[in-house]
Design an enzyme around this catalytic site. Sequence first.
Site, PDB file in Angstrom:
ATOM      1  N   ARG A 111       0.838  -1.199   0.000  1.00  0.00           N
ATOM      2  CA  ARG A 111       0.000   0.000   0.000  1.00  0.00           C
ATOM      3  C   ARG A 111       0.871   1.247   0.000  1.00  0.00           C
ATOM      4  NH1 ARG A 111      -4.843   2.041  -1.489  1.00  0.00           N
ATOM      5  NH2 ARG A 111      -6.101   2.921   0.202  1.00  0.00           N
ATOM      6  N   THR A 411      -8.845   0.084 -10.085  1.00  0.00           N
ATOM      7  CA  THR A 411      -8.055  -1.040  -9.568  1.00  0.00           C
ATOM      8  C   THR A 411      -8.147  -2.217 -10.541  1.00  0.00           C
ATOM      9  OG1 THR A 411      -8.532  -0.329  -7.308  1.00  0.00           O
ATOM     10  CG2 THR A 411      -7.648  -2.532  -7.545  1.00  0.00           C
ATOM     11  N   THR A 429      -3.456  -1.162  -7.784  1.00  0.00           N
ATOM     12  CA  THR A 429      -4.288   0.000  -8.102  1.00  0.00           C
ATOM     13  C   THR A 429      -3.470   1.276  -8.208  1.00  0.00           C
ATOM     14  OG1 THR A 429      -6.237   1.243  -7.358  1.00  0.00           O
ATOM     15  CG2 THR A 429      -4.706   0.514  -5.666  1.00  0.00           C
ATOM     16  N   GLU A 431      -5.794   3.909  -7.666  1.00  0.00           N
ATOM     17  CA  GLU A 431      -6.970   4.523  -7.041  1.00  0.00           C
ATOM     18  C   GLU A 431      -8.016   4.917  -8.083  1.00  0.00           C
ATOM     19  OE1 GLU A 431      -9.666   6.274  -4.229  1.00  0.00           O
ATOM     20  OE2 GLU A 431      -8.411   4.536  -4.400  1.00  0.00           O
ATOM     21  N   GLU A 450      -3.916   7.932  -4.263  1.00  0.00           N
ATOM     22  CA  GLU A 450      -4.349   7.032  -3.201  1.00  0.00           C
ATOM     23  C   GLU A 450      -4.633   7.736  -1.880  1.00  0.00           C
ATOM     24  OE1 GLU A 450      -5.808   3.728  -3.477  1.00  0.00           O
ATOM     25  OE2 GLU A 450      -4.083   3.785  -4.811  1.00  0.00           O
ATOM     26  N   ASP A 453      -8.028   8.304  -0.233  1.00  0.00           N
ATOM     27  CA  ASP A 453      -8.727   7.281   0.547  1.00  0.00           C
ATOM     28  C   ASP A 453      -8.764   7.630   2.036  1.00  0.00           C
ATOM     29  OD1 ASP A 453      -9.467   5.724  -1.536  1.00  0.00           O
ATOM     30  OD2 ASP A 453      -8.010   4.132  -1.211  1.00  0.00           O
TER      31      ASP A 453
END
Length: 601
Positions: A111, A411, A429, A431, A450, A453
Site C-alpha cells: 500500500r 483497480t 491500483t 486509485e 491514493e 482514501d
Amino acid sequence: MRGRTLAAVTTTGLLCLSVSTVAAGPAAAEEAAPPKQATATGFGGAVSSVDPDATEIGLDVLRRGGNAVDAAVATAAALGVTEPYSAGVGGGGFFVHYDARTGTVRTLDGRETAPASLQADGFLQDDGTPYPFDDLVNSGISVGVPGTPDTWAEALADGGTMSLADVLSGPAALAERGFVVDETFRSQTLDNAERFRDFSSTAALFLPDGDAPAVGSVFRNPDLAATYRLLAEQGAGAFYGGELGRAVVDTVTAPPVADGVTREVLTGGMTMADLLAYDALERVPTHVRHGGLDVYGMAPPSSGGTTVGEALNIFETAGGTAPELGAADREHLRLEAAALAFADRNRWVGDGDVQDVPTRRLTSEEFAATRACLISPPATLPRPVAPGALDGTGCGSGGEAVDGGYEGPSTTHLTTADAAGNVVAYTLTIEQTGGSGIVVPGRGFLLNNELTDFNAVPVVAGVPDPNLPGPGKRPRSSMAPTIVLQDGRPLLAVGSPGGATIIGTVYGILVNRLDGGQSLPEAVAAPRVSEQNSAAGAAAEPAYLDSDLGREMVARGHVFRETEEIGAAAALELLPDGRVLAVAEPVRRGGGAAGVVLPRD
C-alpha cells in the site's frame, strides 16, 4: 527492501528495445485484439486477469519454468501497459500467496504511504474546510509513495524463481510494440480527457493530436518500456533512491501543468527520503473458518480481509450455511451480515501500524455472535447499522454509525497458479480511474491519487476516526485478494477491483460458490450487489434488481441504488482431478481473459 539493494541484476531474457517518442499508433492502422475467454481448464498452471495480453504474458512465464509468483509479477507489469488507468508502478496493492513448499499463506502490504510532511489536517484549507475533492484528486498532494516496485521485488525475493529482469522482459516488449485499443480503453480515456489535458505529459501520451486513441489502433508506450528496462537493470533501487524516484518526486512537487491551465494545482511534499523509507511489509494474513474451510485475506490497512471474514462469520453464525435454507433466506442473511461487518469496518479499521486495529476481535467467532444476534428474519435492519461494542458479549452497540468515506472504483486484480501448487491473488491500483491524472514526464506511467482514501476530517464529530491522514500512514483500502484452503491445500483464489464494492464482490462470490451451490464461473458471472451499510441503499446491478431474488429482497425491506456495473473479478479453482479452472469476467469491463498452460477438456 532486499530486492532494491543491488546496483544491477541479470538481464537474461530482456529484449533490447529502442526508445521512441511515438505514443500511439495511427488511428487508421486498425488491428484485431487478442481473443478473450472467460474460463479455461487444464494442467500446468493458470492465469486470470482482465486483459488477454497480460494473461498471455503470465502464461509465458509459467511455460518458461517460472512459478505462480513470477507469473503474477509479470502479469501485473503487463497490466501496467494495457490497464494504465487502473494500475502501474505509480501505485500500490496487496499480494496474497500460498507457498506450496511451506504450506502457508503469506501476504505483502504494498500500500502507498503518506509523505512524512502530511499531517492530520493536510487536506484542509486555511478556513478549516476540506479542499474540494476534485482539487485533491488532480494534484500532487494526493499522491502516496508508490509501493508496487518494492512489492514486485519483495515477492520475487521471497517466493519467486526468476529475476525482475526475467519477468519484465515480456511487459517491456508489450509496451514497445503496443496493444490494440478496445472500446474500454478509449472510453476511459475520453472520460478523463478534460483532466488529462491539464498536464502536458499526460496529454502527450494519452491524447495524441487531442483525441483518445481510436478503437483498433495500436497504442505504444516506449517511455514505459524504458522504465521497465531501468528497473530490470538496476532493481527497485532505481525507484527508491534512483533516477526514477527523482522523477517521481519532481513531478509530485512541481506537476507538469499544461499551458493555459488557470486552476491552481496543489503540490505534494514527497521527498527522496520518503521513497528511501518505503517498505512493502509482510503482514500476518486474516483467517476465518467457513464451512470447514480456511479463508485467508489481507490484514489492515486493507479492510478487505477483516470485513469479508467478519461477514462470513456473521452469515454462518446466523444460519446462512444451512443446506436446507432457501435462496431468498440465504440472500437476506448475506446482506444483513454485510451491513453489520461494514459498520465495524468503518468504525474500527485503519493503518494498524499507527493505531490499534482489533483485527483478531473483528474476525473472531465470538464477536460474530454479538452481531448475528441482531439479525431477525424476515425483518431487515434499518441502515446504517451501528458498529459493535468490541468488549461486549451481547448485542450492544459500539456507538454511532460511521460512514465509510470515498474510495475510487478503479483497480485491477489477477490470480495465478503453477504446477507445483503455488497460488497468488494480487490486487493492485492507482486509485481513481486514471489516478491523479499526472504522467511522470518521460517515464510513461501515471501517479496514484491514493491519499484521497483518507478521510479529510472525522466522519462523525467527536468519534475517533482511524482513517485520517498522517505522516508515513497508509490509507484504508477495501482490496480483498483472498485464498481459500481445503484441508491445508488451495481450493479457490479470488479478488476484484471496484473500490469499496470489492468487499461485496468477493464476499458474494464466496457465498455463491461455497454455500449457494453455484460453480465458480456462475458465481463470477452472477448479478452483483454491494451492501455497504449506507442509508442510500446497497449498490446493485440492473440484472440483480430485475431478478426474482432482487425483487424478493425489496419486498423484505432492503433498499438498493442502481449501479451499471460492479467489479471485474479474476478467480481460479483447483479441481479434485489435478486440473485448474481459471475464471475471468464474461462481460464486465469488456470481459476478462482466463488461460491455462496445458488446456484439457
